[in-house]
Design a protein around this motif. Structure first.
Motif, mmCIF file in Angstrom:
data_model
loop_
_atom_site.group_PDB
_atom_site.id
_atom_site.type_symbol
_atom_site.label_atom_id
_atom_site.label_comp_id
_atom_site.label_asym_id
_atom_site.label_seq_id
_atom_site.Cartn_x
_atom_site.Cartn_y
_atom_site.Cartn_z
ATOM 1 N N TRP A 85 0.835 -1.193 0.000
ATOM 2 C CA TRP A 85 0.000 0.000 0.000
ATOM 3 C C TRP A 85 0.878 1.254 0.000
ATOM 4 C CZ3 TRP A 85 -0.580 4.338 2.917
ATOM 5 C CH2 TRP A 85 -1.683 5.128 2.601
ATOM 6 N N SER A 109 0.569 3.836 -3.135
ATOM 7 C CA SER A 109 0.024 5.183 -2.924
ATOM 8 C C SER A 109 1.092 6.250 -3.165
ATOM 9 C CB SER A 109 -0.582 5.307 -1.527
ATOM 10 O OG SER A 109 0.382 5.069 -0.542
ATOM 11 N N ARG A 110 2.332 5.976 -2.796
ATOM 12 C CA ARG A 110 3.411 6.945 -3.033
ATOM 13 C C ARG A 110 3.675 7.105 -4.529
ATOM 14 N NH1 ARG A 110 8.357 4.963 -0.548
ATOM 15 N NH2 ARG A 110 7.124 5.096 1.338
ATOM 16 N N GLU A 142 1.276 9.446 -6.145
ATOM 17 C CA GLU A 142 1.503 10.851 -5.804
ATOM 18 C C GLU A 142 2.593 11.491 -6.642
ATOM 19 O OE1 GLU A 142 2.297 10.890 -1.622
ATOM 20 O OE2 GLU A 142 0.258 10.285 -1.108
ATOM 21 N N LYS A 173 -4.957 0.349 -9.432
ATOM 22 C CA LYS A 173 -5.433 0.549 -8.060
ATOM 23 C C LYS A 173 -6.833 -0.059 -7.967
ATOM 24 C CE LYS A 173 -6.919 4.239 -4.961
ATOM 25 N NZ LYS A 173 -7.075 5.708 -4.867
ATOM 26 N N GLU A 213 -7.594 -0.425 -0.360
ATOM 27 C CA GLU A 213 -6.929 -0.178 -1.635
ATOM 28 C C GLU A 213 -5.823 -1.205 -1.831
ATOM 29 O OE1 GLU A 213 -5.570 3.809 -0.980
ATOM 30 O OE2 GLU A 213 -7.377 4.659 -1.865
#
Length: 107
Positions: A32, A36-37, A40, A72, A80
Motif C-alpha cells: 500500500w 500510494s506513493r 503521488e 489501483k 486499496e
C-alpha cells in the motif's frame, strides 16, 4: 537438519481479485505504501477509472512510466490494493473490461 519446501508463499503467482475482469499477464502486487506513493508522483498520470454497476468494486489505471502501469483496486470495504503491470499487456485487458456487462468507465 530442517528442510524447507523450495516454493514459498512469495513465489505464488499474483492475480487480481476474481471480481475484477482485467486479465493482465504477470501483475506484481505492490505494498500500500509503495502504490500510494507512486500515484503521488507528479509524472504518474491517470489513464482511466472503472466501476462495477452491481457491486462497490472500483479500479483505476495509472501510467507510471513509458512501460509500466499501476492498477489501483478499491474493494467493497474500502481497502486499496495496488498492482504493477506492463503497459503492453494492458490494451487487450482493457478491451475485456469494456466488454464486461457490469463494468463501466467512470467519469
Amino acid at each position: 537438519m530442517a528442510t524447507r519446501d523450495s516454493r514459498s508463499v512469495d513465489d505464488a503467482p499474483v492475480e487480481l481479485p476474481p471480481a475484477i475482469p482485467l486479465d493482465v499477464s504477470q501483475p506484481t502486487r505492490l505494498s500500500w505504501a509503495l502504490g500510494s506513493r507512486t500515484l503521488e508522483d507528479e509524472e504518474t498520470r491517470l489513464r482511466s477509472r472503472w466501476e462495477d454497476t452491481e457491486t462497490p468494486w472500483r479500479l483505476s489505471i495509472f501510467r507510471a512510466t513509458d512501460a509500466t502501469v499501476i492498477i489501483k483496486v478499491c474493494t467493497p470495504v474500502g481497502r486499496e490494493r495496488f498492482y504493477g503491470a506492463a503497459e503492453a499487456d494492458l490494451e487487450s485487458a482493457v478491451s475485456a473490461l469494456e466488454a464486461a456487462p457490469t463494468w463501466r468507465r467512470a467519469e
